[in-house]
Design an enzyme around this catalytic site. Sequence first.
Site, PDB file in Angstrom:
ATOM      1  N   CYS A 104     -28.377  64.272 -26.770  1.00 55.89           N
ATOM      2  CA  CYS A 104     -28.145  64.702 -28.289  1.00 55.89           C
ATOM      3  C   CYS A 104     -28.971  63.999 -29.109  1.00 55.89           C
ATOM      4  CB  CYS A 104     -26.493  64.400 -28.633  1.00 55.89           C
ATOM      5  SG  CYS A 104     -26.091  64.427 -30.283  1.00 55.89           S
ATOM      6  N   CYS A 107     -26.754  62.422 -32.508  1.00 57.13           N
ATOM      7  CA  CYS A 107     -25.931  61.220 -32.347  1.00 57.13           C
ATOM      8  C   CYS A 107     -25.380  61.156 -30.830  1.00 57.13           C
ATOM      9  CB  CYS A 107     -24.544  61.605 -33.037  1.00 57.13           C
ATOM     10  SG  CYS A 107     -23.726  63.306 -32.819  1.00 57.13           S
ATOM     11  N   SER A 108     -24.431  61.468 -30.369  1.00 56.49           N
ATOM     12  CA  SER A 108     -24.073  61.122 -28.605  1.00 56.49           C
ATOM     13  C   SER A 108     -23.139  62.443 -28.148  1.00 56.49           C
ATOM     14  CB  SER A 108     -23.545  59.877 -28.560  1.00 56.49           C
ATOM     15  OG  SER A 108     -22.178  59.780 -29.347  1.00 56.49           O
ATOM     16  N   CYS A 109     -23.204  63.555 -28.579  1.00 60.20           N
ATOM     17  CA  CYS A 109     -22.466  64.755 -28.005  1.00 60.20           C
ATOM     18  C   CYS A 109     -22.531  64.668 -26.675  1.00 60.20           C
ATOM     19  CB  CYS A 109     -22.872  65.831 -28.692  1.00 60.20           C
ATOM     20  SG  CYS A 109     -22.535  65.859 -30.585  1.00 60.20           S
TER      21      CYS A 109
HETATM   22 FE    FE Z   1     -24.003  64.157 -31.227  1.00 62.06          FE
END
Ligand code: FE
Length: 198
Positions: A104, A107-109
């Site tokens: 991602c 961000c950190s999906c």
């Molecule tokens: Fe994300």
Amino acid sequence: MTANPLPENRAPAAIRTEALEAILTEKGLVNAGGIDGLINRFVNDVGPMNGARVVAKAWADPEFKERLMSDGTAAVGEFGFSGPQGEHIVVVENSDDTHNVVVCTLCSCYPWPLLGLPPNWYKDPAYRSRVVREPRKLLGEMGLDVAPEKDITVWDSSAENRYFVLPQRPAGTEDLDEEQLAALVTREAMVGVAVVQA
Ligand code: FE
């Protein structure tokens, strides 16, 4: 929410997060117990094993694999795997020609119901930028040498789509049942920074 003193060696992000949670709780916008429960569930109850069971079934059951590839969210729902960050699961399959890796960039999906919470390296800005710019080199540094004749496809997860890699079934596993197959499948292989070893 406990009123911890804040020792100077704590990460700034942890201090900011705690402050934000305190304010939101004070204003009645969130329920601290609910947040703790959610985190606890995804840290302790859900881990990569959910994803590993899905991979093992896809290897063992061609009809399930077809459903998984055409509608990932519905297919993993057959196991009861759903919830936050589990909407719009898209499965990408590794083959002799293509290796898939997920990031991602924003961000950190991450597909929580399948893999639990993302590991720190997944959230690291260096991983997020380099896997796009120089995937082959980065994967090599992470211990995965992708054959030069194989293409690497990088999938950028988001709130729209959360990608999940279906690794290749290793040779020599023909006699294993689903449970034994699932035990071989690692979190790293389902993100695409590793392959499954027999
Ligand atoms: Fe994300």
